[in-house]
Design an enzyme around this catalytic site. Structure first.
Site: not given
Length: 289
Positions: A43-44
């Site tokens: 996600h990051e």
């Protein structure tokens, strides 16, 4: 490949996360924790990859005991469409991850016992990150939407107030439905602290926005010209507080509703930051320039 290596160099692991990993090994939950951290990492990295594509300055990608954060050294002067892509790049990672998991399961390449947990973790992180609470992705999207029609200072302040109300509602829901979930309360506490800190720093954040607008890159062209009407008795700082993201502002100085002259926004920024004319009125600048 070089960009991937460069992104990985920005990854930092919070010291407390090692404690969580150690506890997961001791309690035989290492696989679940590893799965969750892997999803958060992707996600990051989605945020970071999109930011790198637009040549943003990435400070660090930190994996926390209860999530992650990709910190950028950009302060609100990038095009709104560009920033929206960077914000949405994180949640979009869950779409392909879920799709890939279904495909791999179909070909018996994904462990059946981990599949429900993988889907659950993806949906949980996706839905939670879209809550309208700063600094979650949902809160940043609220900020972008408000920035379409409002000044930076007003949009930022309103975003924080919406975030506080939303977080209070979420807290009451958790209190009524799952009061014993300590991990959720830790996340709620972190979000309340983040909001408090952001609120206390809002003036500094606004000044940083103006400073980068004045000293930052000039290559990113604004989306549009948006004149600001200002009375000659208005203070310089009050006019600066009307500056909006994605716009270039010619300042139309008026007296009794009639136009008296025009100033460029860089003249206001130069007067405030370089000449330190902190308490001047707009009329003083009009005669000066």
């Amino acid at each position: 490949m070089n960009k991937v290596i460069e992104l990985l160099r920005h990854v930092h692991i919070h010291p407390l996360l090692w404690l969580i990993v150690a506890l997961s090994i001791a309690t035989a939950h290492f696989m679940e924790v590893s799965l969750l951290l892997g999803i958060i990492f992707v996600h990051e990295m989605g945020h970071a990859a999109a930011a790198s594509f637009f040549s943003w300055r990435i400070k660090r990608i930190t994996l926390l005991p209860f999530g992650g954060v990709a910190e950028m050294d950009e302060h609100g002067n990038r095009p709104l469409k560009e920033e929206a892509i960077v914000v949405l790049a994180g949640p979009l990672q869950h779409v392909w991850m879920v799709g890939a998991a279904f495909a791999l399961l179909h070909f018996n390449l994904f462990p059946e016992d981990l599949f429900p947990l993988f889907i659950e973790y993806n949906l949980m992180i996706l839905i939670f990150n879209l809550f309208p609470v700063w600094p979650l992705d949902g809160g940043k999207l609220v900020f972008l939407l408000l920035s379409l029609k409002n000044s930076f200072a007003s949009a930022h302040r309103t975003t924080l107030m919406i975030s506080f109300v939303s977080l209070c509602i979420f807290s009451f829901v958790i209190l009524a439905t799952a009061p014993a979930h300590i991990n959720v309360w830790v996340v709620i506490g972190f979000l309340f602290f983040s909001l408090y800190y952001e609120w206390k720093q809002r003036r500094f954040i606004f000044m940083r926005f103006l400073l980068e607008r004045y000293y930052g890159k000039k290559s990113s062209s604004p989306d549009s010209l948006k004149p600001i009407q200002a009375d000659e008795q208005d203070l310089l700082i009050n006019v600066l507080e009307k500056f909006q993201r994605g716009c270039k502002h010619p300042i139309i100085v008026e007296v009794d509703g009639r136009e008296k002259g025009t100033l460029d926004e860089n003249e206001l920024l130069h007067a405030y930051f370089t000449e330190k004319r902190l308490n001047d009125k707009i009329s003083d600048l009009l005669f000066l320039y």
